[in-house]
Write an enzyme that holds these catalytic residues in place. Structure first.
Site, PDB file in Angstrom:
ATOM      1  N   THR A   1      32.394  26.153  30.483  1.00 33.95           N
ATOM      2  CA  THR A   1      33.311  26.699  31.468  1.00 33.95           C
ATOM      3  C   THR A   1      32.636  26.606  32.829  1.00 33.95           C
ATOM      4  OG1 THR A   1      32.601  28.946  30.884  1.00 33.95           O
ATOM      5  CG2 THR A   1      34.684  28.148  29.952  1.00 33.95           C
TER       6      THR A   1
ATOM      7  N   THR B   1      32.003  33.715  28.084  1.00 38.34           N
ATOM      8  CA  THR B   1      31.198  34.203  27.011  1.00 38.34           C
ATOM      9  C   THR B   1      30.074  33.285  26.694  1.00 38.34           C
ATOM     10  OG1 THR B   1      33.018  35.220  25.917  1.00 38.34           O
ATOM     11  CG2 THR B   1      31.364  34.272  24.524  1.00 38.34           C
TER      12      THR B   1
END
Lengths: 410, 410
Positions: free
Chosen positions: B158, B195
């Site tokens: 990400t 995460t």
């Protein structure tokens, strides 16, 4: 050069009343700050009872050791506070500084050293040149004045951008009593500085053991609900002095009906001071109130509230005026406390954002934007497992924090 | 636009070996990222055993619920990972997404849904348009290749600035085995993103129950010792897949001598990946190793190490290249763990700063300045109450963190 006053500061310092039985004086020691007062002496009438709460940090400074040692006497005749050097991690030398200071003040006030409280705030690791304090004390003793509360509040500051005071009145039985206090601290995040100090004075007559319970209870719901960056300092101290000059009927127990008003007023003063500390958090641009309901217990609610209030991701989102509710959910989840993911709900600024474990169908981000651009942010979380409730107060995390704490050379 | 690669990144991604029994494929779903692959499929030979550790956050995402549910089977045939939307706090819809994805992949791989693992990373609160994943799966199934590990490592990112991989070899008995893994995460602090995900593959043959113990033990000493900002995400997942293709003699218990080398190699891979996650912390300019010795126990040492590693005041001081040891003392004290204030010692970069509860007489700040200007900072604390020891790894706290997490509008 005084830093710019926080945009979240109250309009002005309150009119600090005379508290019968308390006198203050300030002076400049030159030990760190030039051109401003940095030492405060307070004297209390004989018979003044005292209560205290101290940091839970396992590396307490020498003044905290001393305070804990003498607190069981329940009586106080004096208080010496210095700003600039915290007298923390200073070994035997630090201990001697405290003892010599207490002894010198005691002699001047015709008291015993174990009735003299000491508090210090400032850099950790440097010793205090004791004579810089003790040499001031004779003149301070002569200057003691009941009107000098405002000055006293100002001379204990370190990186605060404003002095913090709070006043309230109550009745014990038929007798009016006054509570006035001042505090310093940017929430324990001043560069090199420890700490949060709060001193509260009242003319009420309250036995020490009852006073201690009152202070501890109010502390749990005020100072212990405030955080700026989760860094609990080595020197946090809150002391409450009750001179007895109001001559109220002395309460027999902590649960006397006659104390109801005093408890309310004490909580009001301490909450006010605690919130002002958060408002002076370094770089703070938004004051944040986190309310948690539906927890397993009140302590559980507080743990959840502080997890939200301490989350860098939540605090930076708020700084960016971003209603990033996903981060709030994350913070609830990381708290370690019981919460029902599929029943919980979340509001920001009164706008329902999430309920029953998913985004609320009514939620449109534009509805909460006006709230996010304001200076007071309200977060309401219900975790749907019980009746526990708590508040926590904090500020956002901004470039200002980094500037103050990283952008300098020691 | 790819963010600048962290200054703390390793030279390059390792040569990712073929792990017999594992095949990967990547594709673009378009659900959030355009122009880059964001879905990964992995297939495992029948008989592959699996172990997993998941976030302790009480608000886990739907994929974590699913992983916990199917883990007791101990077997895996596939893994589907998507980047961009984390499928967290999505209620029944999120659960259905996971089940539909597992079912679709299972059909294509001739397996059962409860042998298909799912992981997602990205924004919290948005549902995943399931068909964006399931419609890709047929083509991905055709593209599966044992050589595509490097691509797989890249398509799960990400806000990472670099892909994170680690490789090690070991012997089980007389048989060579290989362990290779990749991870993503900027330590759980990517804007809106959850995460940390880690996937580790080996051709060793190890029963599921033993594999689980190996993973949990290594996880305690690696990923669980890394923090960027203390914000534990909703979706952290580490999965270890053992295909058995090496055909080693199967260990009978967790404490078999034959497993000693494997344990070492697994810890090496997981520690390497964990440290890379800290090196990619948002805005990180310094990689910090905190070592604690002399604690009451190893878990106690870890708590102290993480208190230091999570302290905003310590991290900003390091960002400012300031050897502010007083803040480290404060952080030890706030940990809640036993520490002897008057016997503890502290070194930074090998230079003795404090001992026996006070500043070391030999200490001169100029001696530690060269260390402070480097990119690798070493903090060594001995708390002098026992034999417990632990490491924690983190990065500093800079303006970059604030920029990424606050300076934007959602």
């Amino acid at each position: 050069m005084a830093p710019n006053k926080s945009p979240l500061a109250p309009e002005s310092f309150p009119d600090f009343p005379v508290i019968p039985g308390v006198r203050y004086a300030c002076g400049n020691s030159g030990m760190r700050y030039k051109g401003r007062d940095d030492v405060m002496l307070a004297e209390f009438d004989a018979g003044t009872t005292v209560a205290g709460v101290f940091t839970k940090n396992a590396m307490p400074g020498a003044p905290v050791d001393w305070g804990r040692k003498i607190l069981p006497t329940g009586l106080a005749r004096g208080l010496v506070v210095n700003a600039g050097i915290a007298n923390v991690f200073t070994g035997a030398a630090g201990k001697k500084t405290v003892e010599d200071t207490a002894t010198a003040a005691a002699q001047l006030l015709n008291a015993s050293p174990e009735h003299i409280y000491i508090a210090s705030t400032g850099v950790i690791g440097d010793p205090i040149p004791t004579e810089k304090i003790t040499s001031l004390l004779p003149r301070l003793t002569e200057d003691l004045s009941a009107d000098a509360g405002n000055s006293a509040a100002n001379c204990i500051l370190t990186t605060d951008t404003f002095a913090k005071g709070a006043v309230a009145t109550a009745k014990i039985g038929n007798t009016d009593v006054t509570i006035a206090g001042f505090a310093k601290g940017s929430g324990m995040i001043a560069p090199d500085m420890a700490t949060m100090l709060a001193f509260i004075f009242t003319d009420a007559a309250i036995p020490a053991s009852i006073l201690q319970q009152l202070l501890s209870d109010a502390n749990e719901r005020s100072f212990n609900c405030v955080t700026v960056d989760s860094d609990t300092s080595t020197s946090d101290t809150a002391l409450l002095f009750a001179t007895g000059r109001a001559q109220n009927v002395i309460p027999a127990t902590n649960s006397d009906d006659s104390l109801a008003g005093f408890k309310r007023a004490l909580l009001e003063v301490m909450t006010d001071l605690a919130q002002q500390v958060a408002r002076d958090g370094e770089g703070a641009s938004k004051f944040i109130t986190v309310k948690v309901t539906g927890a397993e217990s009140n302590p559980s609610a507080k743990t959840i509230a502080l997890a939200i209030a301490n989350s860098p991701l939540v605090k930076t989102a708020i700084a960016g005026e971003d209603a990033n509710w996903g981060r709030i959910i994350m913070a609830v989840g990381k708290s370690g406390e019981k919460a029902d993911r599929d029943k919980m709900s979340l509001k920001i600024g009164g706008i329902l954002i999430a309920e029953n474990g998913a985004r609320a169908s009514s939620y449109q981000e534009k509805d909460v934007m006006p709230h996010m651009t304001g200076k007071e942010i309200d977060i309401d979380v219900d975790v749907a497992v019980g009746d526990g409730r708590a508040f926590a107060w904090t500020c956002d995390l901004t470039h200002g924090y980094i500037e103050i704490n990283a952008d300098y050379r020691s």
